[in-house]
Design a protein around this motif. Structure first.
Motif, mmCIF file in Angstrom:
data_model
loop_
_atom_site.group_PDB
_atom_site.id
_atom_site.type_symbol
_atom_site.label_atom_id
_atom_site.label_comp_id
_atom_site.label_asym_id
_atom_site.label_seq_id
_atom_site.Cartn_x
_atom_site.Cartn_y
_atom_site.Cartn_z
ATOM 1 N N GLN A 88 13.527 -31.040 -31.637
ATOM 2 C CA GLN A 88 12.370 -31.829 -31.219
ATOM 3 C C GLN A 88 12.674 -32.603 -29.934
ATOM 4 O OE1 GLN A 88 11.459 -33.981 -34.880
ATOM 5 N NE2 GLN A 88 9.949 -32.421 -35.412
ATOM 6 N N HIS A 89 13.902 -33.078 -29.802
ATOM 7 C CA HIS A 89 14.294 -33.711 -28.543
ATOM 8 C C HIS A 89 14.127 -32.718 -27.397
ATOM 9 C CE1 HIS A 89 17.237 -36.784 -30.622
ATOM 10 N NE2 HIS A 89 15.977 -36.937 -30.993
ATOM 11 N N LEU A 90 14.566 -31.476 -27.646
ATOM 12 C CA LEU A 90 14.485 -30.458 -26.598
ATOM 13 C C LEU A 90 13.044 -30.238 -26.162
ATOM 14 C CD1 LEU A 90 17.156 -27.855 -27.742
ATOM 15 C CD2 LEU A 90 17.030 -28.931 -25.482
ATOM 16 N N VAL A 91 12.116 -30.267 -27.095
ATOM 17 C CA VAL A 91 10.703 -30.068 -26.753
ATOM 18 C C VAL A 91 10.251 -31.111 -25.736
ATOM 19 C CG1 VAL A 91 8.353 -30.318 -27.654
ATOM 20 C CG2 VAL A 91 9.993 -28.862 -28.843
ATOM 21 N N LEU A 92 10.526 -32.362 -26.032
ATOM 22 C CA LEU A 92 10.065 -33.407 -25.123
ATOM 23 C C LEU A 92 10.789 -33.337 -23.786
ATOM 24 C CD1 LEU A 92 8.820 -36.869 -25.848
ATOM 25 C CD2 LEU A 92 10.573 -36.656 -24.096
ATOM 26 N N LEU A 93 12.083 -33.072 -23.809
ATOM 27 C CA LEU A 93 12.847 -32.976 -22.555
ATOM 28 C C LEU A 93 12.336 -31.815 -21.700
ATOM 29 C CD1 LEU A 93 16.440 -33.549 -24.017
ATOM 30 C CD2 LEU A 93 15.132 -35.164 -22.626
ATOM 31 N N ARG A 94 12.103 -30.669 -22.350
ATOM 32 C CA ARG A 94 11.610 -29.510 -21.602
ATOM 33 C C ARG A 94 10.249 -29.815 -20.984
ATOM 34 N NH1 ARG A 94 13.295 -25.638 -26.643
ATOM 35 N NH2 ARG A 94 15.401 -25.062 -25.958
ATOM 36 N N GLN A 95 9.372 -30.460 -21.750
ATOM 37 C CA GLN A 95 8.054 -30.779 -21.199
ATOM 38 C C GLN A 95 8.162 -31.803 -20.069
ATOM 39 O OE1 GLN A 95 4.674 -31.386 -23.773
ATOM 40 N NE2 GLN A 95 5.327 -29.809 -25.240
ATOM 41 N N ALA A 96 9.084 -32.743 -20.209
ATOM 42 C CA ALA A 96 9.279 -33.721 -19.132
ATOM 43 C C ALA A 96 9.769 -33.056 -17.848
ATOM 44 C CB ALA A 96 10.271 -34.793 -19.578
ATOM 45 N N LEU A 97 10.427 -31.906 -18.005
ATOM 46 C CA LEU A 97 10.895 -31.133 -16.835
ATOM 47 C C LEU A 97 9.825 -30.189 -16.307
ATOM 48 C CD1 LEU A 97 14.578 -30.363 -17.884
ATOM 49 C CD2 LEU A 97 13.866 -31.444 -15.736
ATOM 50 N N GLY A 98 8.658 -30.217 -16.934
ATOM 51 C CA GLY A 98 7.552 -29.423 -16.417
ATOM 52 C C GLY A 98 7.144 -28.233 -17.255
ATOM 53 N N ALA A 99 7.822 -28.004 -18.358
ATOM 54 C CA ALA A 99 7.446 -26.882 -19.215
ATOM 55 C C ALA A 99 6.086 -27.158 -19.859
ATOM 56 C CB ALA A 99 8.501 -26.664 -20.298
ATOM 57 N N SER A 100 5.307 -26.107 -20.032
ATOM 58 C CA SER A 100 4.051 -26.234 -20.756
ATOM 59 C C SER A 100 4.371 -26.377 -22.243
ATOM 60 C CB SER A 100 3.201 -24.989 -20.528
ATOM 61 O OG SER A 100 3.810 -23.871 -21.166
ATOM 62 N N PRO A 101 3.369 -26.740 -23.058
ATOM 63 C CA PRO A 101 3.637 -26.797 -24.495
ATOM 64 C C PRO A 101 4.227 -25.490 -25.033
ATOM 65 C CG PRO A 101 1.561 -27.868 -24.028
ATOM 66 C CD PRO A 101 2.028 -27.282 -22.729
ATOM 67 N N ALA A 102 3.661 -24.362 -24.612
ATOM 68 C CA ALA A 102 4.182 -23.071 -25.087
ATOM 69 C C ALA A 102 5.620 -22.853 -24.608
ATOM 70 C CB ALA A 102 3.292 -21.932 -24.603
ATOM 71 N N GLN A 103 5.875 -23.175 -23.347
ATOM 72 C CA GLN A 103 7.212 -22.963 -22.783
ATOM 73 C C GLN A 103 8.255 -23.887 -23.392
ATOM 74 O OE1 GLN A 103 6.103 -23.763 -18.747
ATOM 75 N NE2 GLN A 103 5.935 -21.600 -18.192
ATOM 76 N N SER A 104 7.818 -25.010 -23.954
ATOM 77 C CA SER A 104 8.788 -25.968 -24.479
ATOM 78 C C SER A 104 9.384 -25.519 -25.808
ATOM 79 C CB SER A 104 8.160 -27.361 -24.623
ATOM 80 O OG SER A 104 7.136 -27.374 -25.602
ATOM 81 N N VAL A 105 8.868 -24.422 -26.364
ATOM 82 C CA VAL A 105 9.484 -23.804 -27.542
ATOM 83 C C VAL A 105 9.688 -22.334 -27.188
ATOM 84 C CG1 VAL A 105 9.394 -23.467 -30.045
ATOM 85 C CG2 VAL A 105 8.139 -25.366 -28.985
ATOM 86 N N PRO A 106 10.720 -22.023 -26.424
ATOM 87 C CA PRO A 106 10.856 -20.670 -25.883
ATOM 88 C C PRO A 106 11.333 -19.611 -26.870
ATOM 89 C CG PRO A 106 12.674 -22.049 -25.145
ATOM 90 C CD PRO A 106 11.735 -22.934 -25.891
ATOM 91 N N SER A 107 11.940 -20.038 -27.979
ATOM 92 C CA SER A 107 12.561 -19.050 -28.863
ATOM 93 C C SER A 107 12.127 -19.235 -30.313
ATOM 94 C CB SER A 107 14.084 -19.165 -28.808
ATOM 95 O OG SER A 107 14.547 -19.031 -27.493
ATOM 96 N N ALA A 108 11.826 -18.109 -30.967
ATOM 97 C CA ALA A 108 11.482 -18.144 -32.392
ATOM 98 C C ALA A 108 12.679 -18.564 -33.236
ATOM 99 C CB ALA A 108 10.983 -16.774 -32.844
ATOM 100 N N PHE A 109 13.869 -18.294 -32.737
ATOM 101 C CA PHE A 109 15.106 -18.690 -33.421
ATOM 102 C C PHE A 109 15.867 -19.583 -32.445
ATOM 103 C CE2 PHE A 109 14.715 -15.633 -36.897
ATOM 104 C CZ PHE A 109 13.847 -14.701 -36.352
ATOM 105 N N GLU A 110 15.723 -20.897 -32.622
ATOM 106 C CA GLU A 110 16.303 -21.819 -31.647
ATOM 107 C C GLU A 110 17.819 -21.689 -31.664
ATOM 108 O OE1 GLU A 110 14.856 -24.332 -29.279
ATOM 109 O OE2 GLU A 110 16.894 -23.682 -28.770
ATOM 110 N N ALA A 111 18.363 -21.347 -30.508
ATOM 111 C CA ALA A 111 19.802 -21.084 -30.420
ATOM 112 C C ALA A 111 20.493 -22.009 -29.430
ATOM 113 C CB ALA A 111 20.044 -19.626 -30.020
ATOM 114 N N GLY A 112 19.736 -22.915 -28.821
ATOM 115 C CA GLY A 112 20.333 -23.772 -27.809
ATOM 116 C C GLY A 112 20.583 -23.033 -26.515
#
Lengths: 196, 211
Positions: free
Chosen positions: B182-206
């Motif tokens: 969940q931290h990654l979601v907010l950080l990714r969006q703060a870097l400009g990722a769209s909502p969809a882009q902020s969860v790039p993987s079905a299996f979160e692997a870091g």
């Protein structure tokens, strides 16, 4: 071929599941019914472990199928970037379902999961869909958190952890879209009663 | 996002755990995974280097916990430094403060679990000991550094789920890993990722996909 390792590797996974289709039949089972009573995790693949794992995976599959239906039914009410996110999450849930199906087959089991019967008639607008999806994701998270320690294989446990983290990320996005705090809890537990 | 390739600088790698994580990261780079140009030293996870306790070379739950405590302590320092840097816009600063507090909760819970096993939690690093942290000069630098750290944490927890034996520790590990996502979601969006882009993987692997 190790289906679980392939499922976790982002490049191999897409190749492996490209074009895969799955036919499912039979009744559904929730995690509570699927899990055994043992408190210890075990290594290896004896018959009892595989049977238990198959039960747990089928329960997870039922939840993923439910999520697929929910995102499909809710999509017409979504717009713009939220719609794009909903479509992406639908793809994720399908990847989860495909992966779980392959894992069940690798264990020698059959897929007997069906989506839960939910009433979508109350969804009237985007916010309704976002709240409904959040609740469904939280039910799934709670189920995975509870069931994961009961999985006998390290690979299965790692894969389940990746799935539940993805579901938690879905919740974060859905909550942000609702204007809420995306990560309110240091320990994400989900909520088994979120749809009650 | 920047298309700069991640650069890994060899640091002190004197534990099997650090070697595993380094190997994982190098594998990710070899497969063409790029990040936003963050530079992360092999010694950016300092408490891994300072793991010299009784459990360090074992594969038991204690070794996993020591490593996890170290990661969480590092995250606390990173987020605390970020919050106090005055480089962040206010809403992001408040989020980072929350993340700092959550990482502290993680560290506390895992430290208690380690003590219950008879182990001793490592000392938290100072900000000076987190290599690369002193080089951040902007909000974007902070965000990219934090994304890289969270990705390392997710990788570590994936590995932990394969090694941990205790059902209670597995449950805690799952709950923590999900929060890191969940931290990654907010950080990714703060870097400009769209909502969809902020969860790039079905299996979160870091591992952030190539941009």
């Amino acid at each position: 071929m190790d289906a679980l390792r392939i499922m976790r590797d982002p490049i191999s996974r897409r190749r492996f599941f490209a074009g895969a289709g799955v036919t499912l039949a039979g009744g559904s089972a929730m995690f509570a019914a699927a899990c055994g009573d043992d408190d210890e995790t075990t290594e290896g693949g004896d018959a009892a472990d595989s049977s238990s794992d198959i039960g747990i995976l089928n329960s997870a599959l039922a939840l993923e199928l439910t999520a697929i239906e929910a995102y499909t039914k809710g999509a017409p009410l979504l717009k713009g970037r939220v719609l794009a996110a909903g479509k992406e999450f639908l793809i994720h849930e399908q990847e989860h379902a495909d992966g779980l199906t392959q894992a069940i087959k690798q264990l020698g089991g059959t897929t007997d999961a069906q989506a839960m019967k939910l009433d979508f008639s109350g969804l009237r607008n985007q916010d309704d869909v976002l709240r409904f999806a959040t609740n469904l994701e939280n039910v799934a998270i709670a189920a995975y958190v509870d069931a994961l320690p009961k999985l006998s294989s390290p690979d299965l446990r790692a894969t389940a952890a990746q799935i539940v983290t993805n579901e938690a990320e879905h919740v974060a996005v859905l909550q942000l879209a609702l204007g809420n705090q995306p990560a309110p809890d240091a320990f994400v537990t989900g909520d088994a009663n979120a749809l009650a | 996002m920047s298309k700069d390739r991640l650069t890994i600088v060899d640091g002190e790698c004197d534990t099997a755990l650090v070697t595993d994580y380094e190997a994982t990261r190098r594998e990710a780079v070899r497969r063409g995974i790029v990040t936003g140009g963050a530079v992360i030293a092999g010694a950016t996870i300092p408490t891994l280097l300072r793991v010299g306790r009784a459990f360090a070379q074992s594969d038991g739950d204690g070794a996993v916990l020591e490593s996890a405590v170290g990661l969480e302590q590092t995250a606390v320092v990173v987020y605390d430094t970020a919050f106090k840097s005055k480089l962040l816009e206010k809403p992001l600063a408040l989020a980072v403060r929350l993340f700092r507090d959550q990482e502290q909760e993680h560290a506390d819970a895992l430290s208690q679990a380690l003590e219950d096993l008879g182990g001793t939690p490592p000392e938290p690093p100072t900000s000076a000991e987190v290599k690369g942290l002193g080089s951040v000069r902007s909000q974007e630098d902070i965000l990219r550094f934090a994304v890289e750290l969270e990705n390392m944490a997710v990788m570590a927890y994936v590995d932990a789920h394969m090694k941990l034996q205790s059902p209670e520790l597995l449950k805690t590990g799952t709950q923590i890993m999900a929060n890191e996502g969940q931290h990654l979601v907010l950080l990714r969006q703060a870097l400009g990722a769209s909502p969809a882009q902020s969860v790039p993987s079905a299996f979160e692997a870091g591992i952030d996909p190539a941009s």
